[in-house]
Design a protein around this motif. Structure first.
Motif, PDB file in Angstrom:
ATOM      1  N   GLN A 122     -36.158  35.958   3.892  1.00  0.00           N
ATOM      2  CA  GLN A 122     -37.518  35.178   3.788  1.00  0.00           C
ATOM      3  C   GLN A 122     -38.515  36.142   4.942  1.00  0.00           C
ATOM      4  O   GLN A 122     -39.834  35.899   4.651  1.00  0.00           O
ATOM      5  CB  GLN A 122     -37.497  33.802   4.223  1.00  0.00           C
ATOM      6  N   ARG A 123     -37.805  36.932   5.489  1.00  0.00           N
ATOM      7  CA  ARG A 123     -38.708  37.586   6.660  1.00  0.00           C
ATOM      8  C   ARG A 123     -39.341  36.537   7.554  1.00  0.00           C
ATOM      9  O   ARG A 123     -40.385  37.007   8.139  1.00  0.00           O
ATOM     10  CB  ARG A 123     -39.525  38.647   6.149  1.00  0.00           C
ATOM     11  N   ARG A 124     -38.749  35.509   7.803  1.00  0.00           N
ATOM     12  CA  ARG A 124     -39.302  34.493   8.711  1.00  0.00           C
ATOM     13  C   ARG A 124     -38.442  33.301   8.950  1.00  0.00           C
ATOM     14  O   ARG A 124     -37.870  33.066   7.854  1.00  0.00           O
ATOM     15  CB  ARG A 124     -40.759  33.841   7.740  1.00  0.00           C
ATOM     16  N   GLY A 125     -38.143  33.059  10.189  1.00  0.00           N
ATOM     17  CA  GLY A 125     -37.244  32.086  10.483  1.00  0.00           C
ATOM     18  C   GLY A 125     -36.680  32.036  11.792  1.00  0.00           C
ATOM     19  O   GLY A 125     -36.854  33.004  12.511  1.00  0.00           O
ATOM     20  N   VAL A 126     -35.747  31.112  12.164  1.00  0.00           N
ATOM     21  CA  VAL A 126     -35.392  30.865  13.341  1.00  0.00           C
ATOM     22  C   VAL A 126     -33.737  30.710  13.423  1.00  0.00           C
ATOM     23  O   VAL A 126     -33.373  29.719  12.501  1.00  0.00           O
ATOM     24  CB  VAL A 126     -35.962  30.034  14.326  1.00  0.00           C
ATOM     25  N   LEU A 127     -32.827  31.483  13.911  1.00  0.00           N
ATOM     26  CA  LEU A 127     -31.601  30.977  14.365  1.00  0.00           C
ATOM     27  C   LEU A 127     -31.390  30.704  15.725  1.00  0.00           C
ATOM     28  O   LEU A 127     -31.658  31.567  16.548  1.00  0.00           O
ATOM     29  CB  LEU A 127     -30.688  32.037  13.608  1.00  0.00           C
ATOM     30  N   LEU A 128     -30.954  29.473  15.998  1.00  0.00           N
ATOM     31  CA  LEU A 128     -30.656  29.106  17.448  1.00  0.00           C
ATOM     32  C   LEU A 128     -28.899  29.229  17.452  1.00  0.00           C
ATOM     33  O   LEU A 128     -28.342  28.698  16.825  1.00  0.00           O
ATOM     34  CB  LEU A 128     -31.063  27.743  17.698  1.00  0.00           C
ATOM     35  N   TYR A 129     -28.640  30.154  18.435  1.00  0.00           N
ATOM     36  CA  TYR A 129     -27.200  30.317  18.735  1.00  0.00           C
ATOM     37  C   TYR A 129     -26.967  29.373  20.188  1.00  0.00           C
ATOM     38  O   TYR A 129     -27.405  29.728  21.131  1.00  0.00           O
ATOM     39  CB  TYR A 129     -26.709  31.807  18.930  1.00  0.00           C
ATOM     40  N   LEU A 130     -26.201  28.361  19.811  1.00  0.00           N
ATOM     41  CA  LEU A 130     -25.928  27.223  20.819  1.00  0.00           C
ATOM     42  C   LEU A 130     -24.740  27.319  21.486  1.00  0.00           C
ATOM     43  O   LEU A 130     -23.692  27.125  20.981  1.00  0.00           O
ATOM     44  CB  LEU A 130     -26.239  25.740  20.221  1.00  0.00           C
ATOM     45  N   ARG A 131     -25.037  27.876  22.873  1.00  0.00           N
ATOM     46  CA  ARG A 131     -23.670  28.089  23.521  1.00  0.00           C
ATOM     47  C   ARG A 131     -23.206  26.670  24.039  1.00  0.00           C
ATOM     48  O   ARG A 131     -23.788  25.949  24.255  1.00  0.00           O
ATOM     49  CB  ARG A 131     -24.123  29.247  24.905  1.00  0.00           C
ATOM     50  N   GLY A 132     -21.734  26.925  24.420  1.00  0.00           N
ATOM     51  CA  GLY A 132     -21.182  25.661  25.033  1.00  0.00           C
ATOM     52  C   GLY A 132     -20.868  24.824  23.778  1.00  0.00           C
ATOM     53  O   GLY A 132     -20.196  23.494  24.259  1.00  0.00           O
ATOM     54  N   HIS A 133     -20.866  25.157  22.763  1.00  0.00           N
ATOM     55  CA  HIS A 133     -20.768  24.162  21.384  1.00  0.00           C
ATOM     56  C   HIS A 133     -19.240  24.713  20.707  1.00  0.00           C
ATOM     57  O   HIS A 133     -18.823  24.072  20.093  1.00  0.00           O
ATOM     58  CB  HIS A 133     -21.553  24.419  20.249  1.00  0.00           C
TER      59      HIS A 133
END
Length: 213
Positions: free
Chosen positions: A95-106
């Motif tokens: 899509q060339r647009r977006g967000v990935l949140l890498y959530l530490r402590g999970h």
């Protein structure tokens, strides 16, 4: 001045999340802008990988990904985490647009790496993932997503197309003011090594059934 925000925590306290640093991150999927965040309440750190302009109106393709060393780094087939991470990044890159949140402590749904390995040993004796946690006196799922919602607000993401099979993530974002435009399926092949793990998520946590058999 770097941005920060806060939200009500337990006992009326305010839990703060702050943008600490950002820099370009070239990857095999394409180049993202990495944003490092800290959470004051527990000193955890999370990473947001952003591609394109995700601010404002149009819903942003978004993945909340829970840290999983064994799956993400070592390619473990006990879970489907590494394959979910790979697919989510490929979808965002397409899509060339977006967000990935890498959530530490999970790690291990929030129980930590050592405890996760302890539950693996119990799973080899016939326990499913939930039964193994309970056998060790651990919660079924100790993850929190309030900080994820706070990070999206700091990135000025107002609504999302959420890449997930986990209904808890949808409920948490909606509760904390992030509009859900749609769910984007995350179909991952079932393997002999992880079939019970995936079925347990579906039966005991209500995960959506999008996997490829």
């Amino acid at each position: 001045m770097l941005a920060q925000t806060s939200w009500p925590g337990s006992g009326g306290t305010q839990q703060r999340v702050k943008l600490v640093a950002k820099a370009a991150l070239p990857t095999r999927y394409g180049t993202f802008v990495s944003h490092a965040f800290s959470v004051a309440a527990d000193a955890s750190e999370h990473l947001a990988l952003v591609m394109g302009d995700v601010r404002g109106g149009e819903p942003a393709l978004t993945r909340l990904h829970s840290e999983c060393l064994t799956g993400d780094v070592f390619g473990s087939y006990r879970c489907d985490c590494g394959e979910q991470l790979d697919l989510a990044l490929r979808l965002i890159a397409a899509q060339r647009r977006g967000v990935l949140l890498y959530l530490r402590g999970h790690e291990g749904r929030g129980i930590g790496l050592s405890n996760k390995i302890r539950t693996y040993a119990l799973q080899e004796r016939g326990f499913d993932t939930v039964e193994a946690n309970r056998e060790l006196g651990l919660p079924d799922d100790a993850r929190e997503y309030e900080s994820a919602a706070a990070i999206l607000r700091l990135l000025n993401v107002q609504s999302v197309r959420l890449i997930s099979n986990n209904p808890k993530k949808f409920e948490a974002l909606a509760k904390h003011g992030i509009a859900i435009h749609e769910r984007v399926a995350l179909p991952i092949p079932i393997r002999g090594e992880n079939e019970r793990y995936i079925r347990t998520k579906q039966v005991k946590f209500g995960h959506y059934r999008d996997e490829q058999d």
